[in-house]
Write a protein that holds these residues in place. Structure first.
Motif, PDB file in Angstrom:
ATOM      1  N   ILE A 147     -25.660 -31.533 -79.232  1.00  0.00           N
ATOM      2  CA  ILE A 147     -24.300 -31.989 -79.529  1.00  0.00           C
ATOM      3  C   ILE A 147     -24.166 -32.502 -80.953  1.00  0.00           C
ATOM      4  CG2 ILE A 147     -22.519 -33.637 -78.858  1.00  0.00           C
ATOM      5  CD1 ILE A 147     -23.555 -33.483 -76.022  1.00  0.00           C
ATOM      6  N   LEU A 148     -25.024 -33.445 -81.338  1.00  0.00           N
ATOM      7  CA  LEU A 148     -24.854 -34.078 -82.644  1.00  0.00           C
ATOM      8  C   LEU A 148     -25.088 -33.100 -83.789  1.00  0.00           C
ATOM      9  CD1 LEU A 148     -26.494 -37.592 -82.137  1.00  0.00           C
ATOM     10  CD2 LEU A 148     -24.098 -36.960 -82.055  1.00  0.00           C
ATOM     11  N   ALA A 149     -26.168 -32.298 -83.705  1.00  0.00           N
ATOM     12  CA  ALA A 149     -26.477 -31.384 -84.805  1.00  0.00           C
ATOM     13  C   ALA A 149     -25.369 -30.336 -85.009  1.00  0.00           C
ATOM     14  CB  ALA A 149     -27.824 -30.703 -84.559  1.00  0.00           C
ATOM     15  N   PRO A 150     -24.858 -29.657 -83.955  1.00  0.00           N
ATOM     16  CA  PRO A 150     -23.735 -28.733 -84.185  1.00  0.00           C
ATOM     17  C   PRO A 150     -22.485 -29.420 -84.710  1.00  0.00           C
ATOM     18  CG  PRO A 150     -24.776 -28.294 -82.067  1.00  0.00           C
ATOM     19  CD  PRO A 150     -25.358 -29.570 -82.573  1.00  0.00           C
ATOM     20  N   ARG A 151     -22.223 -30.653 -84.248  1.00  0.00           N
ATOM     21  CA  ARG A 151     -21.046 -31.366 -84.733  1.00  0.00           C
ATOM     22  C   ARG A 151     -21.167 -31.687 -86.216  1.00  0.00           C
ATOM     23  NH1 ARG A 151     -19.866 -36.786 -81.672  1.00  0.00           N
ATOM     24  NH2 ARG A 151     -19.698 -35.311 -79.940  1.00  0.00           N
ATOM     25  N   GLU A 152     -22.343 -32.155 -86.637  1.00  0.00           N
ATOM     26  CA  GLU A 152     -22.552 -32.453 -88.049  1.00  0.00           C
ATOM     27  C   GLU A 152     -22.463 -31.187 -88.896  1.00  0.00           C
ATOM     28  OE1 GLU A 152     -22.806 -35.322 -89.435  1.00  0.00           O
ATOM     29  OE2 GLU A 152     -22.757 -36.488 -87.576  1.00  0.00           O
ATOM     30  N   GLU A 153     -22.972 -30.071 -88.370  1.00  0.00           N
ATOM     31  CA  GLU A 153     -22.914 -28.812 -89.122  1.00  0.00           C
ATOM     32  C   GLU A 153     -21.470 -28.337 -89.276  1.00  0.00           C
ATOM     33  OE1 GLU A 153     -24.321 -25.562 -91.243  1.00  0.00           O
ATOM     34  OE2 GLU A 153     -25.296 -27.435 -90.644  1.00  0.00           O
ATOM     35  N   ALA A 154     -20.670 -28.457 -88.220  1.00  0.00           N
ATOM     36  CA  ALA A 154     -19.267 -28.050 -88.303  1.00  0.00           C
ATOM     37  C   ALA A 154     -18.507 -28.916 -89.308  1.00  0.00           C
ATOM     38  CB  ALA A 154     -18.615 -28.133 -86.926  1.00  0.00           C
ATOM     39  N   THR A 183     -29.171 -44.299 -89.398  1.00  0.00           N
ATOM     40  CA  THR A 183     -28.001 -43.837 -90.141  1.00  0.00           C
ATOM     41  C   THR A 183     -27.983 -42.317 -90.214  1.00  0.00           C
ATOM     42  OG1 THR A 183     -29.185 -43.973 -92.250  1.00  0.00           O
ATOM     43  CG2 THR A 183     -28.037 -45.953 -91.487  1.00  0.00           C
ATOM     44  N   PRO A 184     -26.826 -41.700 -90.514  1.00  0.00           N
ATOM     45  CA  PRO A 184     -26.752 -40.237 -90.620  1.00  0.00           C
ATOM     46  C   PRO A 184     -27.600 -39.670 -91.755  1.00  0.00           C
ATOM     47  CG  PRO A 184     -24.568 -41.187 -90.318  1.00  0.00           C
ATOM     48  CD  PRO A 184     -25.493 -42.324 -90.570  1.00  0.00           C
ATOM     49  N   ILE A 185     -27.968 -40.472 -92.746  1.00  0.00           N
ATOM     50  CA  ILE A 185     -28.764 -39.962 -93.867  1.00  0.00           C
ATOM     51  C   ILE A 185     -30.258 -40.063 -93.585  1.00  0.00           C
ATOM     52  CG2 ILE A 185     -26.985 -40.510 -95.548  1.00  0.00           C
ATOM     53  CD1 ILE A 185     -28.456 -43.046 -96.256  1.00  0.00           C
ATOM     54  N   GLY A 186     -30.632 -40.428 -92.358  1.00  0.00           N
ATOM     55  CA  GLY A 186     -32.038 -40.476 -91.982  1.00  0.00           C
ATOM     56  C   GLY A 186     -32.735 -41.783 -92.272  1.00  0.00           C
ATOM     57  N   ILE A 232     -20.878 -47.257 -84.042  1.00  0.00           N
ATOM     58  CA  ILE A 232     -22.242 -47.389 -83.535  1.00  0.00           C
ATOM     59  C   ILE A 232     -22.228 -46.996 -82.064  1.00  0.00           C
ATOM     60  CG2 ILE A 232     -24.152 -48.975 -83.091  1.00  0.00           C
ATOM     61  CD1 ILE A 232     -23.230 -50.658 -85.408  1.00  0.00           C
ATOM     62  N   SER A 233     -23.237 -46.232 -81.659  1.00  0.00           N
ATOM     63  CA  SER A 233     -23.295 -45.783 -80.274  1.00  0.00           C
ATOM     64  C   SER A 233     -24.727 -45.876 -79.761  1.00  0.00           C
ATOM     65  CB  SER A 233     -22.790 -44.336 -80.144  1.00  0.00           C
ATOM     66  OG  SER A 233     -23.643 -43.455 -80.867  1.00  0.00           O
ATOM     67  N   MET A 234     -24.841 -45.951 -78.429  1.00  0.00           N
ATOM     68  CA  MET A 234     -26.141 -45.938 -77.756  1.00  0.00           C
ATOM     69  C   MET A 234     -26.483 -44.499 -77.381  1.00  0.00           C
ATOM     70  SD  MET A 234     -25.588 -49.257 -75.277  1.00  0.00           S
ATOM     71  CE  MET A 234     -27.100 -48.890 -74.371  1.00  0.00           C
ATOM     72  N   SER A 235     -27.772 -44.168 -77.445  1.00  0.00           N
ATOM     73  CA  SER A 235     -28.202 -42.810 -77.110  1.00  0.00           C
ATOM     74  C   SER A 235     -28.187 -42.583 -75.611  1.00  0.00           C
ATOM     75  CB  SER A 235     -29.605 -42.548 -77.673  1.00  0.00           C
ATOM     76  OG  SER A 235     -29.617 -42.656 -79.077  1.00  0.00           O
ATOM     77  N   VAL A 248     -25.760 -44.757 -85.961  1.00  0.00           N
ATOM     78  CA  VAL A 248     -24.522 -44.823 -86.737  1.00  0.00           C
ATOM     79  C   VAL A 248     -23.957 -43.405 -86.811  1.00  0.00           C
ATOM     80  CG1 VAL A 248     -23.486 -45.388 -88.953  1.00  0.00           C
ATOM     81  CG2 VAL A 248     -25.362 -46.778 -88.085  1.00  0.00           C
ATOM     82  N   GLU A 249     -22.732 -43.202 -86.302  1.00  0.00           N
ATOM     83  CA  GLU A 249     -22.134 -41.875 -86.218  1.00  0.00           C
ATOM     84  C   GLU A 249     -20.720 -41.893 -86.782  1.00  0.00           C
ATOM     85  OE1 GLU A 249     -22.187 -40.742 -82.169  1.00  0.00           O
ATOM     86  OE2 GLU A 249     -24.385 -40.735 -81.994  1.00  0.00           O
ATOM     87  N   GLU A 250     -20.280 -40.731 -87.214  1.00  0.00           N
ATOM     88  CA  GLU A 250     -18.897 -40.596 -87.691  1.00  0.00           C
ATOM     89  C   GLU A 250     -17.956 -40.580 -86.501  1.00  0.00           C
ATOM     90  OE1 GLU A 250     -17.887 -37.689 -90.611  1.00  0.00           O
ATOM     91  OE2 GLU A 250     -19.929 -37.597 -91.393  1.00  0.00           O
ATOM     92  N   LYS A 251     -16.790 -41.181 -86.691  1.00  0.00           N
ATOM     93  CA  LYS A 251     -15.783 -41.171 -85.616  1.00  0.00           C
ATOM     94  C   LYS A 251     -15.174 -39.792 -85.491  1.00  0.00           C
ATOM     95  CE  LYS A 251     -14.372 -46.033 -85.799  1.00  0.00           C
ATOM     96  NZ  LYS A 251     -13.240 -46.959 -86.006  1.00  0.00           N
ATOM     97  N   ASP A 252     -14.827 -39.432 -84.285  1.00  0.00           N
ATOM     98  CA  ASP A 252     -14.162 -38.148 -84.052  1.00  0.00           C
ATOM     99  C   ASP A 252     -12.744 -38.226 -84.567  1.00  0.00           C
ATOM    100  OD1 ASP A 252     -16.433 -37.226 -82.821  1.00  0.00           O
ATOM    101  OD2 ASP A 252     -15.780 -37.887 -80.840  1.00  0.00           O
ATOM    102  N   THR A 253     -12.387 -37.305 -85.462  1.00  0.00           N
ATOM    103  CA  THR A 253     -11.033 -37.291 -86.034  1.00  0.00           C
ATOM    104  C   THR A 253     -10.142 -36.334 -85.269  1.00  0.00           C
ATOM    105  OG1 THR A 253     -11.776 -35.586 -87.588  1.00  0.00           O
ATOM    106  CG2 THR A 253     -11.871 -37.892 -88.302  1.00  0.00           C
TER     107      THR A 253
END
Length: 253
Positions: free
Chosen positions: A81-88, A183-186, A218-221, A248-253
């Protein structure tokens, strides 16, 4: 009388002999009995110790197994989920950036001044413009250049709110939790908080790291939970005990 005296002497001799035999038996059995009881006690203690150790080892194995399952589920969620969302999102940002780098807008231009400039051009070709029209145009330009500064709307700049985090508890504090943010930057950032601190403090800590609360959360895994929906809950109510790792994740827009 002599017979009675002989019987008494014989009974006394038998009593002394029995007493000596009993004393010898007691002295011989007493050390061995103590040694036997000590051996039994040490055996029971060792058996009890082995039982406690086995219970502790079993609990440790169960905790490790649960941690491995949580890690596998978190990695699976990140890959699916996260990797495809970040790629899109990355592709979308690249497309928007390419739009600004494309060819500049081109179209039919318009001369400044509107109808007055056209009339002045036509008057310049056939003859001079009328005095009243040229005077009105000059008066309009003069009013535009001499307008009062009070007519110009000034933009008020809002001061950015200053985020002040509570004091970090000492290491080893009984009622504190060590929070690790991925964080998203690793990069991973950690800080200690008290169990009585609310989730809002975690979002403030995220903002101090450069991730605005407008665009990030911020979200829990596992279980999957967005902490922005539980700002007033304390960390103890959220189930955070000694250490917890959050994303730490970006909010869904």
């Amino acid at each position: 009388m002599e017979q009675y005296a002989g019987l008494v002497c014989r009974w006394l001799a038998q009593g002394f002999l029995a007493l000596a035999t009993l004393t010898f038996v007691i002295q011989w059995l007493l050390p061995r009995g103590r040694k036997y009881f000590r051996y039994q006690q040490s055996s029971e203690e060792s058996t009890t110790g082995r039982g406690d150790n086995s219970d502790e080892e079993r609990k440790t194995r169960m905790r490790q197994k649960l941690q491995q399952e949580h890690t596998q589920k978190a990695n699976s969620y990140k890959e699916r989920i996260l990797a495809p969302r970040e790629e899109a999102k990355r592709v979308q940002k690249e497309e928007e950036f390419e739009k600004f780098l494309g060819p500049a807008w081109k179209g039919q231009g318009h001369s400044l001044g509107g109808a007055d400039s056209k009339e002045s051009d036509s008057a310049g070709v056939g003859g001079e413009s009328p005095p009243n029209r040229s005077a009105a145009r000059r008066r309009k330009l003069l009013e535009e250049h001499t307008s009062s500064p009070r007519d110009v709307k000034t933009k008020t700049v809002k001061a950015k709110p200053v985020i002040k985090l509570p004091d970090e508890p000492e290491e080893g504090e009984k009622n504190c939790v060590n929070v690790i943010l991925r964080t998203p930057i690793g990069k991973q950032c950690s800080r200690r908080f008290l169990h009585t601190h609310t989730v809002k403090v975690l979002l403030d800590f995220m903002a101090t790291l450069g991730f605005s609360q407008t665009y990030y959360t911020i979200s829990m895994s596992y279980p999957r939970l967005n902490l922005s929906e539980h700002l007033n809950k304390t960390m103890w109510e959220m189930g955070f005990q000694r250490q917890v790792t959050l994303n730490v994740e970006e909010k869904d827009t």
